[in-house]
Design a protein around this motif. Structure first.
Motif, short mmCIF file in Angstrom:
data_model
loop_
_atom_site.label_atom_id
_atom_site.label_comp_id
_atom_site.label_asym_id
_atom_site.label_seq_id
_atom_site.Cartn_x
_atom_site.Cartn_y
_atom_site.Cartn_z
N ALA A 1 33.19 -18.57 -36.30
CA ALA A 1 32.78 -18.72 -37.69
C ALA A 1 33.20 -20.08 -38.24
N ALA A 2 34.38 -20.56 -37.81
CA ALA A 2 34.86 -21.87 -38.24
C ALA A 2 33.95 -22.98 -37.72
N PHE B 1 31.73 -25.60 -39.92
CA PHE B 1 31.85 -27.05 -39.72
C PHE B 1 30.48 -27.68 -39.53
N ARG B 2 29.61 -26.99 -38.79
CA ARG B 2 28.27 -27.55 -38.53
C ARG B 2 27.44 -27.64 -39.81
N ARG B 3 27.67 -26.72 -40.73
CA ARG B 3 26.92 -26.81 -41.99
C ARG B 3 27.68 -27.63 -43.04
N ARG B 4 28.75 -28.30 -42.57
CA ARG B 4 29.54 -29.23 -43.38
C ARG B 4 30.32 -28.54 -44.51
N ASP B 5 30.63 -27.28 -44.30
CA ASP B 5 31.51 -26.55 -45.22
C ASP B 5 32.93 -26.65 -44.66
#
Length: 420
Positions: A395-396, A400-404
């Motif tokens: 989930a992390a 990260f990939r969606r820049r959250d």
């Protein structure tokens, strides 16, 4: 006996306030009332109640007239106080006035509900808090309406239903729950023969029919075409079965199934509505067709991966057979093409060992909301820490990939707290 502490004596409780004495409390209340119109209004009504029902009724009527006449919008700042004040008025009618004059309290509760449209036009009720005040008033009416003649009570109720059917769809259950059992039957007869019926009355007729136990009235509220809709057929069939009218229930369910089969004839599939399927399984059991019911349960589980279906299936098996069936259900879920559905089944059962194995075997398929992952990780972290860690890490990475980055860091930190 232990003496009270100074801190406890300073708490605002009824006992501590009583110790101040009536005179001092009266001075405080007068002072507060000068800046709080709602408090002043409440005190005035309480004083009126001490003088008798006539005086309290006059004060209540003034407030009801104001509610009907007011047009100004109620801002979000004033909203909490307004709702609290409105509920206080309801309580004064249903408690204080009812003690002194039950018929008078009943007529004013009807007036209170009649004012709901005007009040709703003045403010937005996003969370339903305002509507809950009116629902409580409807329940209060149910407790007082037994004082009226049944025909008069039913006529008054039907008048109210016809004037505001949308609101009464939410209020009516509470009223009927508190009212005499005969009211629903009398009101059902009254509304069924009242001219001017519209489609908005149908939910009310169905509510009355359910409470009155009139299956035929409930069934008659649907057209013949509507009765072939699987979800509607399920509703009617369940009521027919409760009334021991098994053959009629089966016939209605069969007609809905025929329509569904014709709809899917080109694709040669049969994907029944879940509610219809539930009613059909119940019908098979009641009709003495237990093996067919079990077959339908398992087929439904394979189609829906629903825990309810699998548990219902296994609970009807003999010892050892139920354990074997459980493992078969777990294996089916673990290899289901829809990873989300399969893992959801195992976590809900719960089958944590099998869920952890599924997470390890199909890590590439993991894709859930952050909230869901955190909830499941909390369930897994004690007995299956590696699986909990893997869920959080996946989930992390997704966050990260969606820049959250904030969420990614929070999930990573949570994963790092799990001892492996």
């Amino acid at each position: 006996m232990k003496r009270p502490t100074v801190a406890s004596l300073k708490k605002v409780t009824a006992e501590n306030l009583a110790a101040l004495g009536a005179d001092r409390l009266a001075e405080i209340l007068v002072s507060v009332a000068e800046s709080r119109p709602d408090v002043k209004r409440r005190l005035r009504m309480e004083l009126a109640a001490e003088q008798g029902a006539e005086h309290l009724s006059t004060e209540i009527d003034k407030r009801l007239a104001t509610l009907e006449a007011s047009r100004g919008k109620i801002s979000w700042r004033l909203r909490p106080n307004f709702i609290r004040d409105l509920d206080t008025l309801r309580g004064l009618i249903s408690d204080r006035l009812a003690e002194l004059d039950r018929p008078g309290a009943l007529s004013r509760l009807w007036a209170f509900l009649s004012a709901s449209r005007r009040v709703n036009a003045r403010m937005r009720d996003r969370d339903g808090e305002l509507n809950r005040v009116f629902a409580r008033a409807a329940a209060d009416i149910g407790g007082l309406i037994s004082d009226q003649h049944p025909d008069e009570a039913a006529s008054t109720l039907v008048d109210a239903l016809a004037q505001n059917p949308a609101a009464w769809a939410a209020w009516l259950p509470g009223l009927l729950d508190q009212a005499p059992a005969e009211l629903a039957k009398t009101a059902l007869h009254e509304i069924s023969h009242r001219p001017g019926a519209t489609l908005t009355w149908l939910p009310l007729i169905r509510l009355l029919a359910d409470v009155a136990g009139d299956v035929d009235a409930f069934r008659a509220s649907f057209t013949d075409e509507a009765l072939t809709t699987p979800s509607v057929a399920a509703e009617v069939a369940q009521r027919l079965m409760a009334a021991e009218r098994l053959d009629e229930a089966g016939a209605i369910l069969e007609r809905a199934a025929d329509k569904l089969r014709k709809r899917h004839v080109a694709s040669d599939t049969f994907d029944p509505d879940y509610a219809w399927e539930t009613a059909w399984i119940d019908y098979l059991d009641r009709a003495g067709q237990a093996p067919a019911a079990q077959t339908a349960r398992w087929a439904s589980f394979e189609r829906t991966v629903a825990v309810e279906r699998a548990k219902a299936f296994t609970s009807r098996l003999d010892d050892f057979d139920d354990v074997e069936a459980e493992h078969r259900a777990f294996a089916y879920a673990a290899t289901h093409p829809d990873f989300r559905a399969g893992l959801s089944f195992l976590m809900e059962w719960p089958a944590l060992v099998e869920a952890a194995q599924m997470i390890r075997d199909r890590a590439a398929d993991i894709e859930f909301s952050d909230e869901q992952v955190e909830l499941w990780a909390a369930k897994l972290r004690i007995r299956q820490p590696a699986a909990a860690h893997q869920l959080l890490r996946k989930a992390a990475e997704a966050a990260f990939r969606r820049r959250d980055f904030k969420t990614s860091q929070r999930l990573t930190d949570e994963a790092d707290t799990i001892p492996l």
